[in-house]
Design an enzyme around this catalytic site. Structure first.
Site, PDB file in Angstrom:
ATOM      1  N   MET A   7      11.246  24.266   2.821  1.00  0.00           N
ATOM      2  CA  MET A   7      10.480  23.464   1.860  1.00  0.00           C
ATOM      3  C   MET A   7      11.381  22.653   0.936  1.00  0.00           C
ATOM      4  SD  MET A   7       7.558  24.650  -0.887  1.00  0.00           S
ATOM      5  CE  MET A   7       6.570  25.470   0.339  1.00  0.00           C
ATOM      6  N   ARG A  37     -10.934   0.218  14.958  1.00  0.00           N
ATOM      7  CA  ARG A  37     -10.803   1.055  13.760  1.00  0.00           C
ATOM      8  C   ARG A  37     -11.764   0.467  12.737  1.00  0.00           C
ATOM      9  NH1 ARG A  37      -4.813   1.758  11.215  1.00  0.00           N
ATOM     10  NH2 ARG A  37      -5.411  -0.189  10.225  1.00  0.00           N
ATOM     11  N   TYR A  68      15.496  29.850   8.264  1.00  0.00           N
ATOM     12  CA  TYR A  68      14.357  30.627   8.771  1.00  0.00           C
ATOM     13  C   TYR A  68      14.288  30.649  10.299  1.00  0.00           C
ATOM     14  CZ  TYR A  68      12.403  30.358   4.025  1.00  0.00           C
ATOM     15  OH  TYR A  68      12.171  30.450   2.680  1.00  0.00           O
ATOM     16  N   LYS A  73       0.844  -1.207   0.000  1.00  0.00           N
ATOM     17  CA  LYS A  73       0.000   0.000   0.000  1.00  0.00           C
ATOM     18  C   LYS A  73       0.874   1.250   0.000  1.00  0.00           C
ATOM     19  CE  LYS A  73      -0.267  -0.043   5.060  1.00  0.00           C
ATOM     20  NZ  LYS A  73      -1.118  -0.361   6.234  1.00  0.00           N
TER      21      LYS A  73
HETATM   22  C1  LIG Z   1      -0.442  -1.537   6.815  1.00  0.00           C
HETATM   23  C2  LIG Z   1      -1.086  -2.786   7.192  1.00  0.00           C
HETATM   24  C3  LIG Z   1      -0.336  -3.956   7.374  1.00  0.00           C
HETATM   25  C4  LIG Z   1       1.158  -3.969   7.390  1.00  0.00           C
HETATM   26  O1  LIG Z   1       1.584  -3.404   8.592  1.00  0.00           O
HETATM   27  P1  LIG Z   1       3.138  -3.369   8.987  1.00  0.00           P
HETATM   28  O2  LIG Z   1       3.144  -2.947  10.397  1.00  0.00           O
HETATM   29  O3  LIG Z   1       3.751  -2.366   8.066  1.00  0.00           O
HETATM   30  O4  LIG Z   1       3.648  -4.720   8.770  1.00  0.00           O
HETATM   31  C5  LIG Z   1      -0.996  -5.130   7.604  1.00  0.00           C
HETATM   32  N1  LIG Z   1      -2.350  -5.158   7.668  1.00  0.00           N
HETATM   33  C6  LIG Z   1      -3.101  -4.041   7.535  1.00  0.00           C
HETATM   34  C7  LIG Z   1      -4.570  -4.124   7.637  1.00  0.00           C
HETATM   35  C8  LIG Z   1      -2.502  -2.812   7.300  1.00  0.00           C
HETATM   36  O5  LIG Z   1      -3.249  -1.714   7.170  1.00  0.00           O
END
Ligand SMILES: *Cc1c(COP(=O)(O)O)cnc(C)c1O
Length: 382
Positions: free
Chosen positions: A322, A140, A274, A41
């Protein structure tokens, strides 16, 4: 010869050999029947989804996982077929029809999602591969235990009608990165009882899974049929509590480099960047590093982030801007163009993404994932 000009200012080297080694190292910790879903992802945590997905599959990953359906469909569009791809973050109106046609495993956490996916199955004439997500305590996404029997019953109805196949039952941990946290055992208990209910009701999942990287690394009883490592695949430690990446048998995949853009002498008492939060103590030299928060270098690491320049680790002097920041070179005069390493491998004496996480008061996940689109990725070990 490759034109390196676009890479001179800054580049993120992505070592696909290290990524493959990490997948093999994870594999070696697992019972042979446990499958690996490489989580790619967010553009593979900023490393490049397509290339990382292919490298992970080469090294023996069995599944790919993404958050959004768009990310999963992009893998299919890139020609990654014949391997299961799961995505879990659905929003009403998302492309279920395309998901069915692409053979994605689509997560369902509640009734609205089951309603949309069954409608899509009717429209397309296909059978949707769905995975029911249990909220075993993370609070969640996922279905609460009280709502689980109704969701399971509705999914079984849809299965009987040929609209869906429930391919998986799954959940996610809240505190797997804190070994011994009481919520871990509690979530496993709830998960087992929710699995038990669904299986007794007649669901026959291909895979049951709950383990992210920390659980993959520390908690064999959480491996079930499949593990879902993300950050570990990229060679980054999930948390300082679990140890360094080297201690976990992992190699950092991303090395963030820039070229020193200017070296100059300045007098004592000279304000830097800055707000003048850094003032030179004596006569010294300053080096300009041409990356900033627009590239994902966290502004919160102002005055703290480490950078390796010419064999010495320097510290960001004053604010990260930036597009650039400054390091105090203490009188050294590396040639303009000298390589500066923001983070990479501790084994090579470089600062790490974990070091930047400490400097910015965040987690290393955020450091690698936020490296911006203006930084070209350069792939090694393809
Ligand atoms: C991002 C995610 C993972 C992977 O998590 P890591 O801690 O990076 O291994 C696994 N399952 C779900 C549902 C996630 O959102």
């Amino acid at each position: 010869m490759t034109d390196t000009a676009p890479h001179r200012r800054a580049r993120a080297e992505i070592d696909l050999g290290a990524l493959r080694a990490n997948v093999r190292s994870l594999r070696a910790r697992l019972a042979p029947r446990v499958r690996i879903m490489a989580v790619v992802k967010a553009d593979a945590y900023g490393h490049g989804a397509e290339r990382c997905a292919r490298a992970a599959l080469d090294a023996g990953a069995d599944w790919l996982g993404t958050a959004t359906p768009q990310e999963a469909l992009a893998l299919r569009a890139a020609g990654i077929t014949g391997v299961p791809v799961m995505c879990w973050l659905w929003t009403p109106g998302d492309p279920w029809d395309q998901g069915i046609e692409a053979g994605l495993d689509m997560s369902v956490s509640g009734r609205w999602a089951l309603d949309e996916v069954t409608a899509a199955a009717r429209r397309t004439g296909g059978t949707a591969r769905i995975q029911l997500k249990a909220d075993t305590g993370l609070g969640r996404n996922g279905c609460q235990p009280a709502d689980w029997p109704a969701l399971v019953a509705a999914a079984l109805e849809a299965e009987k009608a040929g609209l869906v196949k429930v391919t998986g039952l799954w959940s996610h941990f809240a505190c797997a990165d804190e070994p011994g946290h009481p919520s871990i055992a509690a979530q496993l208990d709830v998960f087992r009882s929710m699995l038990d209910h669904a299986e007794k009701a007649g669901i026959e999942p291909e895979v049951r899974h709950i383990a992210n990287s920390p659980a993959t690394l520390t908690l064999p009883e959480a491996h079930f049929d499949l593990v879902r490592p993300g950050i570990a695949v990229y060679g980054v430690s999930p948390s300082p509590e679990l140890g360094t990446s080297a201690e976990l048998g992992l190699r950092p995949v991303m090395t963030l480099k820039a070229s020193v853009a200017l070296v100059k002498e300045v007098p004592p008492g000279h304000g830097v960047s800055y707000g003048h939060h850094y003032v030179t103590g004596g006569e010294t030299t300053l080096g300009l590093i041409p990356v900033g928060y627009a590239d994902g270098v966290p502004r919160h690491a102002s005055g703290r982030g480490p950078v390796l320049v010419d064999g010495t680790v320097r510290t960001v002097a004053g604010r990260v801007a930036m597009d650039q920041f400054v390091v105090d070179l203490g009188g050294d005069r590396p040639a303009p163009g000298t390589e500066a390493v923001l983070f990479g491998s501790a084994e090579r004496g470089e600062p790490t993404a974990e070091d930047w996480a400490v400097a910015a008061d965040t987690i290393a996940y955020e450091i690698v994932t936020r490296i911006g689109a203006r930084v070209p990725r350069v792939y090694l070990g393809e």
